[in-house]
Scaffold this motif. Structure first.
Motif, PDB file in Angstrom:
ATOM      1  N   LEU A  34       0.684  -1.277  -0.279  1.00  0.00           N
ATOM      2  CA  LEU A  34      -0.120   0.146   0.092  1.00  0.00           C
ATOM      3  C   LEU A  34       0.914   1.321  -0.019  1.00  0.00           C
ATOM      4  O   LEU A  34       1.959   1.165   0.682  1.00  0.00           O
ATOM      5  CB  LEU A  34      -1.011   0.115   1.356  1.00  0.00           C
ATOM      6  CG  LEU A  34      -2.133  -0.975   0.994  1.00  0.00           C
ATOM      7  CD1 LEU A  34      -2.598  -1.293   2.560  1.00  0.00           C
ATOM      8  CD2 LEU A  34      -3.060  -0.492   0.360  1.00  0.00           C
ATOM      9  N   PRO A  35       0.329   2.260  -0.719  1.00  0.00           N
ATOM     10  CA  PRO A  35       1.107   3.600  -0.533  1.00  0.00           C
ATOM     11  C   PRO A  35       0.997   4.184   0.796  1.00  0.00           C
ATOM     12  O   PRO A  35       0.145   3.996   1.523  1.00  0.00           O
ATOM     13  CB  PRO A  35       0.500   4.460  -1.953  1.00  0.00           C
ATOM     14  CG  PRO A  35      -0.781   3.558  -1.865  1.00  0.00           C
ATOM     15  CD  PRO A  35      -0.603   2.419  -1.601  1.00  0.00           C
ATOM     16  N   GLY A  36       2.098   5.045   1.085  1.00  0.00           N
ATOM     17  CA  GLY A  36       1.703   6.124   2.134  1.00  0.00           C
ATOM     18  C   GLY A  36       2.488   5.354   3.596  1.00  0.00           C
ATOM     19  O   GLY A  36       3.082   4.197   3.304  1.00  0.00           O
ATOM     20  N   GLU A  37       2.154   5.865   4.499  1.00  0.00           N
ATOM     21  CA  GLU A  37       2.850   5.029   5.921  1.00  0.00           C
ATOM     22  C   GLU A  37       2.152   3.833   6.103  1.00  0.00           C
ATOM     23  O   GLU A  37       1.018   3.641   5.700  1.00  0.00           O
ATOM     24  CB  GLU A  37       2.448   5.874   7.132  1.00  0.00           C
ATOM     25  CG  GLU A  37       3.126   7.473   6.711  1.00  0.00           C
ATOM     26  CD  GLU A  37       4.511   7.427   6.840  1.00  0.00           C
ATOM     27  OE1 GLU A  37       5.297   6.495   7.768  1.00  0.00           O
ATOM     28  OE2 GLU A  37       5.108   8.158   6.287  1.00  0.00           O
ATOM     29  N   PHE A  41      -3.322   3.345   5.723  1.00  0.00           N
ATOM     30  CA  PHE A  41      -4.363   2.559   5.020  1.00  0.00           C
ATOM     31  C   PHE A  41      -4.407   1.065   5.237  1.00  0.00           C
ATOM     32  O   PHE A  41      -3.259   0.393   5.363  1.00  0.00           O
ATOM     33  CB  PHE A  41      -4.311   2.787   3.598  1.00  0.00           C
ATOM     34  CG  PHE A  41      -4.422   4.026   2.983  1.00  0.00           C
ATOM     35  CD1 PHE A  41      -5.354   4.797   3.087  1.00  0.00           C
ATOM     36  CD2 PHE A  41      -3.102   4.508   2.536  1.00  0.00           C
ATOM     37  CE1 PHE A  41      -5.552   6.288   2.578  1.00  0.00           C
ATOM     38  CE2 PHE A  41      -3.050   5.877   2.061  1.00  0.00           C
ATOM     39  CZ  PHE A  41      -4.270   6.862   2.193  1.00  0.00           C
ATOM     40  N   ALA A  42      -5.361   0.420   5.785  1.00  0.00           N
ATOM     41  CA  ALA A  42      -5.498  -0.957   6.048  1.00  0.00           C
ATOM     42  C   ALA A  42      -5.487  -1.902   4.797  1.00  0.00           C
ATOM     43  O   ALA A  42      -5.267  -2.864   4.928  1.00  0.00           O
ATOM     44  CB  ALA A  42      -6.748  -1.347   6.923  1.00  0.00           C
ATOM     45  N   THR A  43      -6.327  -1.317   3.700  1.00  0.00           N
ATOM     46  CA  THR A  43      -6.527  -2.154   2.434  1.00  0.00           C
ATOM     47  C   THR A  43      -6.351  -1.149   1.339  1.00  0.00           C
ATOM     48  O   THR A  43      -6.457  -0.016   1.299  1.00  0.00           O
ATOM     49  CB  THR A  43      -8.006  -2.730   2.519  1.00  0.00           C
ATOM     50  OG1 THR A  43      -8.755  -1.567   2.394  1.00  0.00           O
ATOM     51  CG2 THR A  43      -8.097  -3.734   3.897  1.00  0.00           C
ATOM     52  N   TRP A  44      -6.349  -1.808   0.138  1.00  0.00           N
ATOM     53  CA  TRP A  44      -6.261  -0.983  -1.138  1.00  0.00           C
ATOM     54  C   TRP A  44      -7.766  -0.483  -1.188  1.00  0.00           C
ATOM     55  O   TRP A  44      -7.767   0.804  -1.831  1.00  0.00           O
ATOM     56  CB  TRP A  44      -5.991  -1.873  -2.449  1.00  0.00           C
ATOM     57  CG  TRP A  44      -4.598  -2.278  -2.609  1.00  0.00           C
ATOM     58  CD1 TRP A  44      -3.595  -3.259  -2.077  1.00  0.00           C
ATOM     59  CD2 TRP A  44      -3.733  -1.000  -3.074  1.00  0.00           C
ATOM     60  NE1 TRP A  44      -2.644  -2.911  -2.674  1.00  0.00           N
ATOM     61  CE2 TRP A  44      -2.397  -1.752  -3.162  1.00  0.00           C
ATOM     62  CE3 TRP A  44      -4.082  -0.049  -3.891  1.00  0.00           C
ATOM     63  CZ2 TRP A  44      -1.380  -1.105  -3.846  1.00  0.00           C
ATOM     64  CZ3 TRP A  44      -2.945   0.589  -4.336  1.00  0.00           C
ATOM     65  CH2 TRP A  44      -1.675   0.011  -4.403  1.00  0.00           C
ATOM     66  N   GLU A  45      -8.725  -1.051  -0.582  1.00  0.00           N
ATOM     67  CA  GLU A  45      -9.989  -0.237  -0.818  1.00  0.00           C
ATOM     68  C   GLU A  45      -9.967   1.083  -0.151  1.00  0.00           C
ATOM     69  O   GLU A  45     -10.606   2.201  -0.489  1.00  0.00           O
ATOM     70  CB  GLU A  45     -11.224  -1.397  -0.319  1.00  0.00           C
ATOM     71  CG  GLU A  45     -12.470  -0.888  -0.433  1.00  0.00           C
ATOM     72  CD  GLU A  45     -12.812  -1.103  -2.092  1.00  0.00           C
ATOM     73  OE1 GLU A  45     -13.723  -0.006  -2.303  1.00  0.00           O
ATOM     74  OE2 GLU A  45     -12.157  -1.546  -2.811  1.00  0.00           O
ATOM     75  N   ASP A  46      -9.298   0.858   1.196  1.00  0.00           N
ATOM     76  CA  ASP A  46      -9.172   2.155   1.948  1.00  0.00           C
ATOM     77  C   ASP A  46      -8.570   3.053   1.250  1.00  0.00           C
ATOM     78  O   ASP A  46      -8.972   4.369   1.341  1.00  0.00           O
ATOM     79  CB  ASP A  46      -8.558   1.881   3.310  1.00  0.00           C
ATOM     80  CG  ASP A  46      -9.252   0.981   4.383  1.00  0.00           C
ATOM     81  OD1 ASP A  46     -10.637   0.952   4.004  1.00  0.00           O
ATOM     82  OD2 ASP A  46      -8.694   0.470   5.131  1.00  0.00           O
ATOM     83  N   LYS A  48      -8.190   3.592  -2.318  1.00  0.00           N
ATOM     84  CA  LYS A  48      -8.959   4.079  -3.176  1.00  0.00           C
ATOM     85  C   LYS A  48     -10.081   5.027  -2.807  1.00  0.00           C
ATOM     86  O   LYS A  48     -10.177   5.964  -3.332  1.00  0.00           O
ATOM     87  CB  LYS A  48      -9.642   2.817  -3.719  1.00  0.00           C
ATOM     88  CG  LYS A  48      -8.852   2.344  -4.969  1.00  0.00           C
ATOM     89  CD  LYS A  48      -9.635   1.341  -5.947  1.00  0.00           C
ATOM     90  CE  LYS A  48     -10.668   0.402  -5.056  1.00  0.00           C
ATOM     91  NZ  LYS A  48     -11.370  -0.477  -6.122  1.00  0.00           N
ATOM     92  N   ASN A  49     -10.618   4.773  -1.650  1.00  0.00           N
ATOM     93  CA  ASN A  49     -11.620   5.661  -1.145  1.00  0.00           C
ATOM     94  C   ASN A  49     -11.194   7.007  -0.561  1.00  0.00           C
ATOM     95  O   ASN A  49     -11.853   7.738  -0.209  1.00  0.00           O
ATOM     96  CB  ASN A  49     -12.374   4.921  -0.042  1.00  0.00           C
ATOM     97  CG  ASN A  49     -13.088   3.721  -0.448  1.00  0.00           C
ATOM     98  OD1 ASN A  49     -13.663   3.729  -1.588  1.00  0.00           O
ATOM     99  ND2 ASN A  49     -13.604   2.772   0.467  1.00  0.00           N
ATOM    100  N   SER A  50      -9.839   7.080  -0.313  1.00  0.00           N
ATOM    101  CA  SER A  50      -9.313   8.256   0.034  1.00  0.00           C
ATOM    102  C   SER A  50      -8.940   9.217  -0.979  1.00  0.00           C
ATOM    103  O   SER A  50      -8.576  10.359  -0.780  1.00  0.00           O
ATOM    104  CB  SER A  50      -7.832   7.961   0.896  1.00  0.00           C
ATOM    105  OG  SER A  50      -6.833   7.560   0.136  1.00  0.00           O
ATOM    106  N   LEU A  51      -9.211   8.755  -2.425  1.00  0.00           N
ATOM    107  CA  LEU A  51      -8.753   9.547  -3.494  1.00  0.00           C
ATOM    108  C   LEU A  51     -10.312  10.492  -3.692  1.00  0.00           C
ATOM    109  O   LEU A  51     -11.007  10.019  -3.534  1.00  0.00           O
ATOM    110  CB  LEU A  51      -8.163   8.630  -4.562  1.00  0.00           C
ATOM    111  CG  LEU A  51      -7.075   7.772  -4.361  1.00  0.00           C
ATOM    112  CD1 LEU A  51      -6.693   6.916  -5.431  1.00  0.00           C
ATOM    113  CD2 LEU A  51      -5.776   8.783  -4.214  1.00  0.00           C
TER     114      LEU A  51
END
Length: 145
Positions: A34-37, A41-46, A48-51
């Protein structure tokens, strides 16, 4: 000048995550970290939802967990596929085999990939060498060799 050590193969497609997950299944690849720290984000879905909405589902990637194979990157484009690929992937399933043994190995992999959503296009066999032309879940050609 140093030689290039790593490459990325980029696909234009309508549904990047769907195509990426198909290729993960084909090649034994995984989604990258996952990108970032690490705890952002716990999942790729998390993630994506941040974008912003226009950036959600715009891209997806998959990587060889051993680090040896190229990274595959899938980017959403508005237009559909209109012609034969100029570049395609050869999935080297039975390159060390010949004759009926090679054909049988290719046909077994073809059957597995059809179950994942691929399409069988054509089997080429001359009694010794064989190749199976296929299409991925969005119609991009690739070969089993």
């Amino acid at each position: 000048m140093p030689s290039i050590k790593k490459i990325q193969v980029t696909f234009d497609c309508a549904e990047p995550e769907r195509v990426a997950r198909f290729w993960c299944d084909v090649l034994g690849y995984v989604l990258p970290p996952l990108p970032g720290e690490s705890d952002e984000f716990a999942t790729w879905e998390d993630y994506k939802n941040s974008l912003p909405p226009e950036e959600q589902d715009a891209w997806c990637a998959c990587v060889d967990p051993t680090g040896e194979g190229p990274r595959l990157y899938f980017q959403r484009v508005p237009e559909g596929k209109t012609a034969k690929n100029r570049v395609h992937i050869d999935v080297r399933v039975a390159y060390e085999l010949a004759g009926e043994e090679r054909l049988a190995a290719l046909e077994a992999e073809c059957a597995r990939l059809v179950q994942l959503g691929a399409a069988h296009v054509e089997t080429l066999y001359d009694g010794n060498d064989a190749c199976i032309v296929m299409q991925d879940v969005e119609g991009n050609e690739f070969c089993l060799t």
